[in-house]
Design a protein around this motif. Structure first.
Motif, PDB file in Angstrom:
ATOM      1  N   LYS A  83      -0.857  -5.715  -2.152  1.00  0.00           N
ATOM      2  CA  LYS A  83      -1.179  -5.815  -3.579  1.00  0.00           C
ATOM      3  C   LYS A  83      -1.137  -4.449  -4.242  1.00  0.00           C
ATOM      4  CE  LYS A  83      -4.738  -7.422  -6.807  1.00  0.00           C
ATOM      5  NZ  LYS A  83      -6.050  -8.116  -6.947  1.00  0.00           N
ATOM      6  N   ALA A  84      -1.716  -3.444  -3.596  1.00  0.00           N
ATOM      7  CA  ALA A  84      -1.711  -2.089  -4.152  1.00  0.00           C
ATOM      8  C   ALA A  84      -0.284  -1.577  -4.338  1.00  0.00           C
ATOM      9  CB  ALA A  84      -2.499  -1.151  -3.239  1.00  0.00           C
ATOM     10  N   THR A 143       4.730   6.731  -2.333  1.00  0.00           N
ATOM     11  CA  THR A 143       5.196   7.122  -1.004  1.00  0.00           C
ATOM     12  C   THR A 143       4.471   6.319   0.061  1.00  0.00           C
ATOM     13  OG1 THR A 143       3.524   8.834  -0.597  1.00  0.00           O
ATOM     14  CG2 THR A 143       5.473   9.479  -1.888  1.00  0.00           C
ATOM     15  N   TRP A 144       4.992   6.363   1.284  1.00  0.00           N
ATOM     16  CA  TRP A 144       4.327   5.686   2.395  1.00  0.00           C
ATOM     17  C   TRP A 144       2.957   6.303   2.656  1.00  0.00           C
ATOM     18  CZ3 TRP A 144       5.688   1.210   4.375  1.00  0.00           C
ATOM     19  CH2 TRP A 144       7.008   0.762   4.198  1.00  0.00           C
ATOM     20  N   LYS A 145       2.834   7.599   2.419  1.00  0.00           N
ATOM     21  CA  LYS A 145       1.566   8.295   2.621  1.00  0.00           C
ATOM     22  C   LYS A 145       0.484   7.782   1.667  1.00  0.00           C
ATOM     23  CE  LYS A 145      -0.201  13.060   3.040  1.00  0.00           C
ATOM     24  NZ  LYS A 145      -0.412  13.018   4.503  1.00  0.00           N
ATOM     25  N   TYR A 155      13.419   4.296   4.528  1.00  0.00           N
ATOM     26  CA  TYR A 155      12.118   4.268   3.862  1.00  0.00           C
ATOM     27  C   TYR A 155      11.972   3.094   2.882  1.00  0.00           C
ATOM     28  CZ  TYR A 155      11.879   8.891   5.919  1.00  0.00           C
ATOM     29  OH  TYR A 155      11.882   9.934   6.824  1.00  0.00           O
ATOM     30  N   ALA A 156      12.806   2.074   3.055  1.00  0.00           N
ATOM     31  CA  ALA A 156      12.776   0.922   2.159  1.00  0.00           C
ATOM     32  C   ALA A 156      11.809  -0.153   2.645  1.00  0.00           C
ATOM     33  CB  ALA A 156      14.175   0.333   2.022  1.00  0.00           C
ATOM     34  N   LEU A 157      11.428  -1.041   1.717  1.00  0.00           N
ATOM     35  CA  LEU A 157      10.642  -2.231   2.024  1.00  0.00           C
ATOM     36  C   LEU A 157      11.067  -3.326   1.050  1.00  0.00           C
ATOM     37  CD1 LEU A 157       6.899  -2.663   2.833  1.00  0.00           C
ATOM     38  CD2 LEU A 157       7.823  -3.854   0.829  1.00  0.00           C
ATOM     39  N   GLY A 158      11.142  -4.547   1.553  1.00  0.00           N
ATOM     40  CA  GLY A 158      11.510  -5.661   0.698  1.00  0.00           C
ATOM     41  C   GLY A 158      10.882  -6.954   1.173  1.00  0.00           C
ATOM     42  N   TYR A 159      11.097  -8.033   0.423  1.00  0.00           N
ATOM     43  CA  TYR A 159      10.610  -9.352   0.847  1.00  0.00           C
ATOM     44  C   TYR A 159      11.576 -10.439   0.398  1.00  0.00           C
ATOM     45  CZ  TYR A 159       8.707 -10.160  -3.929  1.00  0.00           C
ATOM     46  OH  TYR A 159       8.544 -10.336  -5.283  1.00  0.00           O
ATOM     47  N   PHE A 160      11.684 -11.482   1.249  1.00  0.00           N
ATOM     48  CA  PHE A 160      12.537 -12.645   0.968  1.00  0.00           C
ATOM     49  C   PHE A 160      12.246 -13.724   2.000  1.00  0.00           C
ATOM     50  CE2 PHE A 160      15.099  -9.086   2.763  1.00  0.00           C
ATOM     51  CZ  PHE A 160      15.172  -9.517   4.080  1.00  0.00           C
ATOM     52  N   ILE A 214      -0.052   4.759   1.029  1.00  0.00           N
ATOM     53  CA  ILE A 214      -0.632   3.559   1.645  1.00  0.00           C
ATOM     54  C   ILE A 214      -1.556   3.940   2.791  1.00  0.00           C
ATOM     55  CG2 ILE A 214      -0.123   1.404   2.885  1.00  0.00           C
ATOM     56  CD1 ILE A 214       2.530   1.289   1.464  1.00  0.00           C
ATOM     57  N   ASP A 215      -1.084   4.864   3.632  1.00  0.00           N
ATOM     58  CA  ASP A 215      -1.856   5.320   4.791  1.00  0.00           C
ATOM     59  C   ASP A 215      -1.593   6.810   4.968  1.00  0.00           C
ATOM     60  OD1 ASP A 215      -2.596   6.027   7.510  1.00  0.00           O
ATOM     61  OD2 ASP A 215      -2.726   3.881   7.922  1.00  0.00           O
ATOM     62  N   PRO A 216      -2.629   7.649   4.977  1.00  0.00           N
ATOM     63  CA  PRO A 216      -2.446   9.108   5.081  1.00  0.00           C
ATOM     64  C   PRO A 216      -1.668   9.547   6.315  1.00  0.00           C
ATOM     65  CG  PRO A 216      -4.705   8.577   4.490  1.00  0.00           C
ATOM     66  CD  PRO A 216      -4.039   7.283   4.837  1.00  0.00           C
ATOM     67  N   ALA A 217      -1.642   8.694   7.348  1.00  0.00           N
ATOM     68  CA  ALA A 217      -0.930   9.047   8.580  1.00  0.00           C
ATOM     69  C   ALA A 217       0.570   8.750   8.483  1.00  0.00           C
ATOM     70  CB  ALA A 217      -1.536   8.305   9.763  1.00  0.00           C
ATOM     71  N   TRP A 218       0.982   8.073   7.427  1.00  0.00           N
ATOM     72  CA  TRP A 218       2.386   7.688   7.292  1.00  0.00           C
ATOM     73  C   TRP A 218       3.178   8.752   6.547  1.00  0.00           C
ATOM     74  CZ3 TRP A 218       1.718   1.792   5.772  1.00  0.00           C
ATOM     75  CH2 TRP A 218       1.192   1.119   6.887  1.00  0.00           C
ATOM     76  N   PRO A 219       4.513   8.721   6.622  1.00  0.00           N
ATOM     77  CA  PRO A 219       5.352   9.784   6.052  1.00  0.00           C
ATOM     78  C   PRO A 219       5.169   9.976   4.546  1.00  0.00           C
ATOM     79  CG  PRO A 219       6.637   8.386   7.510  1.00  0.00           C
ATOM     80  CD  PRO A 219       5.318   7.706   7.333  1.00  0.00           C
ATOM     81  N   ASN A 220       5.271  11.215   4.121  1.00  0.00           N
ATOM     82  CA  ASN A 220       5.214  11.540   2.698  1.00  0.00           C
ATOM     83  C   ASN A 220       6.621  11.399   2.109  1.00  0.00           C
ATOM     84  OD1 ASN A 220       4.235  12.382   0.223  1.00  0.00           O
ATOM     85  ND2 ASN A 220       4.429  14.565   0.711  1.00  0.00           N
ATOM     86  N   GLU A 221       7.141  10.156   2.172  1.00  0.00           N
ATOM     87  CA  GLU A 221       8.495   9.852   1.702  1.00  0.00           C
ATOM     88  C   GLU A 221       8.437   8.696   0.701  1.00  0.00           C
ATOM     89  OE1 GLU A 221      11.212  11.421   2.354  1.00  0.00           O
ATOM     90  OE2 GLU A 221      10.630  12.694   4.054  1.00  0.00           O
ATOM     91  N   PRO A 222       9.252   8.759  -0.364  1.00  0.00           N
ATOM     92  CA  PRO A 222       9.251   7.693  -1.374  1.00  0.00           C
ATOM     93  C   PRO A 222       9.623   6.341  -0.762  1.00  0.00           C
ATOM     94  CG  PRO A 222      10.469   9.613  -2.159  1.00  0.00           C
ATOM     95  CD  PRO A 222      10.204   9.840  -0.701  1.00  0.00           C
ATOM     96  N   ILE A 223       8.952   5.291  -1.224  1.00  0.00           N
ATOM     97  CA  ILE A 223       9.277   3.928  -0.794  1.00  0.00           C
ATOM     98  C   ILE A 223      10.287   3.338  -1.772  1.00  0.00           C
ATOM     99  CG2 ILE A 223       8.394   1.620  -0.283  1.00  0.00           C
ATOM    100  CD1 ILE A 223       5.629   2.834   0.077  1.00  0.00           C
ATOM    101  N   LYS A 224      11.435   2.908  -1.272  1.00  0.00           N
ATOM    102  CA  LYS A 224      12.427   2.216  -2.107  1.00  0.00           C
ATOM    103  C   LYS A 224      12.181   0.718  -1.938  1.00  0.00           C
ATOM    104  CE  LYS A 224      16.206   2.078  -4.676  1.00  0.00           C
ATOM    105  NZ  LYS A 224      17.485   2.631  -4.187  1.00  0.00           N
ATOM    106  N   LEU A 225      11.856   0.053  -3.031  1.00  0.00           N
ATOM    107  CA  LEU A 225      11.458  -1.347  -2.977  1.00  0.00           C
ATOM    108  C   LEU A 225      12.587  -2.296  -3.379  1.00  0.00           C
ATOM    109  CD1 LEU A 225       7.910  -1.058  -4.582  1.00  0.00           C
ATOM    110  CD2 LEU A 225       8.433  -1.461  -2.168  1.00  0.00           C
ATOM    111  N   TYR A 226      12.664  -3.434  -2.671  1.00  0.00           N
ATOM    112  CA  TYR A 226      13.642  -4.482  -2.935  1.00  0.00           C
ATOM    113  C   TYR A 226      12.912  -5.819  -2.996  1.00  0.00           C
ATOM    114  CZ  TYR A 226      17.263  -1.101  -1.679  1.00  0.00           C
ATOM    115  OH  TYR A 226      18.092   0.005  -1.633  1.00  0.00           O
TER     116      TYR A 226
END
Length: 303
Positions: A134-135, A145-147, A206-211, A149-161
């Motif tokens: 939701k966030a 960025t992934w960071k 660094y992408a994330l999507g849903y379908f 969501i979780d500080p332990a995750w990469p400081n990289e932009p999330i590309k959303l689909y």
């Protein structure tokens, strides 16, 4: 893999192992049957159309791909005989159908589980909570960025689909995740064609999507699915978790049949064929069939 290629490959496989529930068709039966709507339901409908036309060569069955919302608009206007849907008809859509004097019957076809996917090289997002989802997807989200969501995750932009606004998958996902349908951030790559989403995520680390689940199953070599936690335990989509509802984003897939259209012999024959073979077809293209007794009951009521 493109949708039509997916359907061809899977229906060919199905024919190698199953005989469809029709021995022979009426070569004299003629006419047109028009379907449109959900990209999630498309593989089942297109597979059924291809096999039906082998038995009834003089009946032309066309299957469109304009998303659940787009299909409902055409259905309410009397432009098509059957609307493919990955969600229930909305009250306003039912009202428009009534205004257009369209009487209809709702029929479930199979179960699906909307799958949240990432690139195979993503080794950190091994699960997400519904709160994190939701966030990430809420309007005005500060998650970039992934960071975030979780500080332990990469400081990289999330590309959303994700699906476009005419998609039933979009409606269902936003309602389940956000608590209200159609609430979503809009800075993402949107498409009613799930193959576009598959390609996008599979090419970006660094992408994330849903379908829909079938598109994940067909492309699991190039995608990772992310288990979701509504409570304590995270659950991945599977035949079992989708059927028993333990996967948080489980849902039914449906068709809406124009009752007047169903009185035409060619349309009635197609719907009967689809229901008789829905279990085989849905399983072959990656969805979870209903109980055989359920299909038999629906068919009995339809006839």
């Amino acid at each position: 893999m493109k949708v039509r290629n997916l359907v061809f490959a899977l229906t060919t496989l199905a024919l190698a192992h199953h005989s469809y529930a029709a021995n022979q068709g009426d070569k004299n039966l003629k006419g047109d049957v028009k379907l449109d709507g959900s990209s999630t339901v498309f593989p089942i409908a297109e597979a059924a159309a291809e096999e039906f036309q082998k038995l009834y060569p003089n009946v032309r069955v066309t299957v469109g791909l304009s998303g659940t919302g787009g299909g409902m608009k055409k259905f309410s206007n009397g432009e098509i005989d059957i609307a493919n849907a990955s969600r229930k008809m909305k009250p306003e859509e039912a009202r428009k159908a009534q205004e257009g004097n369209i009487a209809y019957t709702e029929m479930p076809l199979a179960y699906d589980g909307i799958s949240v996917v990432v690139h195979p090289a993503n080794k950190w997002a091994t699960k997400l909570t519904m709160a994190q989802l939701k966030a990430l997807w809420q309007p005005g989200s500060t998650v970039k960025t992934w960071k975030d969501i979780d500080p332990a995750w990469p400081n990289e932009p999330i590309k959303l689909y994700g699906p476009g606004a005419d998609s039933g998958t979009f409606d269902f996902f936003t309602e389940e995740v956000m608590g209200k349908a159609r609430l979503s951030r809009n800075d993402y790559v949107a498409s009613e064609d799930d193959n576009v989403l598959v390609t996008g995520v599979s090419k970006d680390k660094y992408a994330l999507g849903y379908f829909g689940y079938a598109y994940y199953v067909e492309n699991k070599r190039v995608l990772n699915v992310v288990p979701l936690a509504k409570g304590k335990d995270a659950v991945a989509p599977s035949d079992k978790s989708i059927e028993d509802g333990s996967y948080p984003l489980s849902r039914p897939l449906l068709i809406y049949v124009n009752d007047k259209s169903a009185q035409r012999p060619e349309a009635k024959a197609f719907v009967s064929f689809l229901l008789k073979n829905a279990a085989t077809l849905s399983k072959e293209v990656g969805y979870i069939p209903l109980k055989e007794a359920t299909y038999a009951d629906i068919l009995k009521k339809f006839k």
